[in-house]
Scaffold this motif. Sequence first.
Motif, short mmCIF file in Angstrom:
data_model
loop_
_atom_site.label_atom_id
_atom_site.label_comp_id
_atom_site.label_asym_id
_atom_site.label_seq_id
_atom_site.Cartn_x
_atom_site.Cartn_y
_atom_site.Cartn_z
N GLN A 6 0.85 -1.19 0.00
CA GLN A 6 0.00 0.00 0.00
C GLN A 6 0.89 1.24 0.00
OE1 GLN A 6 -2.39 -0.62 3.63
NE2 GLN A 6 -3.97 -1.59 2.35
N PHE A 8 1.01 5.40 0.21
CA PHE A 8 0.24 6.59 0.58
C PHE A 8 1.00 7.84 0.14
CE2 PHE A 8 -1.25 3.21 3.27
CZ PHE A 8 -2.63 3.38 3.22
N SER A 12 -1.99 12.26 1.66
CA SER A 12 -2.52 11.26 2.60
C SER A 12 -1.78 11.26 3.93
CB SER A 12 -2.43 9.85 1.99
OG SER A 12 -3.04 9.82 0.72
N ARG A 18 -4.02 12.97 9.55
CA ARG A 18 -4.07 12.08 8.37
C ARG A 18 -3.18 10.86 8.57
NH1 ARG A 18 -5.05 15.70 2.95
NH2 ARG A 18 -7.06 16.48 3.66
N VAL A 22 -4.33 7.07 8.17
CA VAL A 22 -3.62 6.07 7.35
C VAL A 22 -3.31 4.84 8.21
CG1 VAL A 22 -1.41 5.60 6.19
CG2 VAL A 22 -2.69 7.68 5.64
N ARG A 25 -6.24 2.64 8.47
CA ARG A 25 -6.50 1.87 7.24
C ARG A 25 -5.55 0.67 7.13
NH1 ARG A 25 -9.69 4.38 2.47
NH2 ARG A 25 -9.99 2.15 2.33
N TYR A 172 -2.75 4.64 -2.81
CA TYR A 172 -3.75 5.51 -2.18
C TYR A 172 -3.39 6.98 -2.41
CZ TYR A 172 -5.72 1.53 0.29
OH TYR A 172 -6.34 0.35 0.59
N THR A 173 -4.40 7.76 -2.83
CA THR A 173 -4.12 9.17 -3.11
C THR A 173 -5.28 10.03 -2.64
OG1 THR A 173 -3.41 10.68 -4.87
CG2 THR A 173 -4.91 8.92 -5.53
N ASP A 174 -5.34 11.28 -3.14
CA ASP A 174 -6.37 12.21 -2.63
C ASP A 174 -7.61 12.26 -3.51
OD1 ASP A 174 -5.10 13.42 -4.76
OD2 ASP A 174 -5.01 15.40 -3.85
N SER A 230 -8.72 6.02 -3.09
CA SER A 230 -8.61 7.16 -2.19
C SER A 230 -8.35 6.72 -0.75
CB SER A 230 -9.89 7.99 -2.24
OG SER A 230 -9.95 8.83 -1.13
N THR A 231 -7.47 7.46 -0.09
CA THR A 231 -7.20 7.24 1.33
C THR A 231 -8.43 7.59 2.16
OG1 THR A 231 -4.94 7.93 0.88
CG2 THR A 231 -5.59 7.93 3.19
#
Length: 416
Positions: A6, A8, A12, A18, A22, A25, A172-174, A230-231
């Motif tokens: 994963q 980030f 993220s 944040r 993370v 998650r 994972y991104t915005d 998405s995060t």
Amino acid sequence: MALIVQKFGGSSVGTLDRIHHVASRIIETKQSGHHVVVVVSAMQGETDRLIRLAQTLTNEPHPREYDVLVSTGEQVSMALLAMALQAKSIPARSFTGHQIGIMTDETHTKARILNVKTETIQKTLNDGFVVIVAGFQGINKHGDITTLGRGGSDTTAVALAAALKADECQIYTDVEGVYTTDPHLLPEASLLPQISFEEMLEMSSLGAKVLQMRSVELASKHNLPIRVLSTFSKHPGTLVTFEDKIMQKRLVSGIAFSREESLIALSAVPNRAGIEGQILGKISDAQIEIDMIAQNASDQDKTDFTFTVQRKDFPKALKIVETLAAELGALSPKTNPKVAKLSLVGIGMRSHAGVASNMFRALGNANINIQMITTSEIKISVVIDEDSLERGVRAVHEAFGLDKLSVETHQDFMET
Ligand code: ADP
Ligand code: ASP
Ligand code: MG
């Protein structure tokens, strides 16, 4: 037990809140019974800040020291994320590229990964830890720190997933995945459930920064689908995969763009063998990359030559071309320092005519003048004034119905 990589991105892990999010998650994945290897970027804005520091100090930072400096951002976020996991009673360990053994070539500031050692990661996973690796960095054979070019953490994640034979590589991104165009420019952009490697490669190389181009190249080489998601939501995002796995065939998949370009046009250049090499050679000797090139003969003895460079290289390129124009007896160069490149990408273009004319008509109707055109099998790029970029993207996006993609409309497209 599955192994999931994963990654980030900067936004993220942009704040401590944040980073906590993370961590939660990651814990969900770990508690579903998987091994997790995490790749992190620097906190949002940090890499830019470090680059500005170097540039304020000197016009030409030494590449080795530049890499030592800009690689530090990732070391901060990896340690903070490990602490956040530990604070939630999850054992975690962070590692730099050097500690893991992410071996690269010797090209500072945009190194290529040659090989990734897996022993440390495997052992740490087997001991029950979440492994966190700094993205964007590696080490060359001299033991010097290297960095992988902007957006390089994506490539770290794919390289690790390939070396570890991971079951999944998640970026994972915005935003919720790969869209038909940058959703920050065009909020009506549609999320693509899947996109082919080939199209994603074009999108990335033509300016869509959601995945670094090299990460797509590497994933395709290793037969490793990438999921972009998405995060901040639970949406399944976009799967970047092989063309034959794509369920909904589309004529075009997206529009990519890059802003920071400049155009230089030389006219009445003597039309003789080798002239192109002479002009372009001088420019590449100065380490300036040329992007688009077009040439047309104005009469038998003379030819016109137009090309684009990145805007940061424009003053240097113009100086070279002005000197050359005087030497060759050409007219003095015409320029447009503020242009943008807008590109339409789609594998459906291979088998369908009329895509280019539709695109040009849409831009014409929006009163946007095209200054250069290049095409390849699955993309059409045009150069336009930067001021018209947003209108141009919107016009082309609408003309191809990209704002209302659905299963039905995909099918309609292929039937027309
Ligand atoms: P990260 O910090 O997570 O690596 P990036 O800023 O590198 O994130 O990439 C994500 C950004 O890419 C999005 O915020 C979006 O503005 C931009 N982007 C450009 N084109 C696209 C596209 N076609 N689909 C999704 N995002 C895109
Ligand atoms: N921090 C690096 C950059 O900003 C690498 C990355 O985010 O992928 O380019
Ligand atoms: Mg990125």
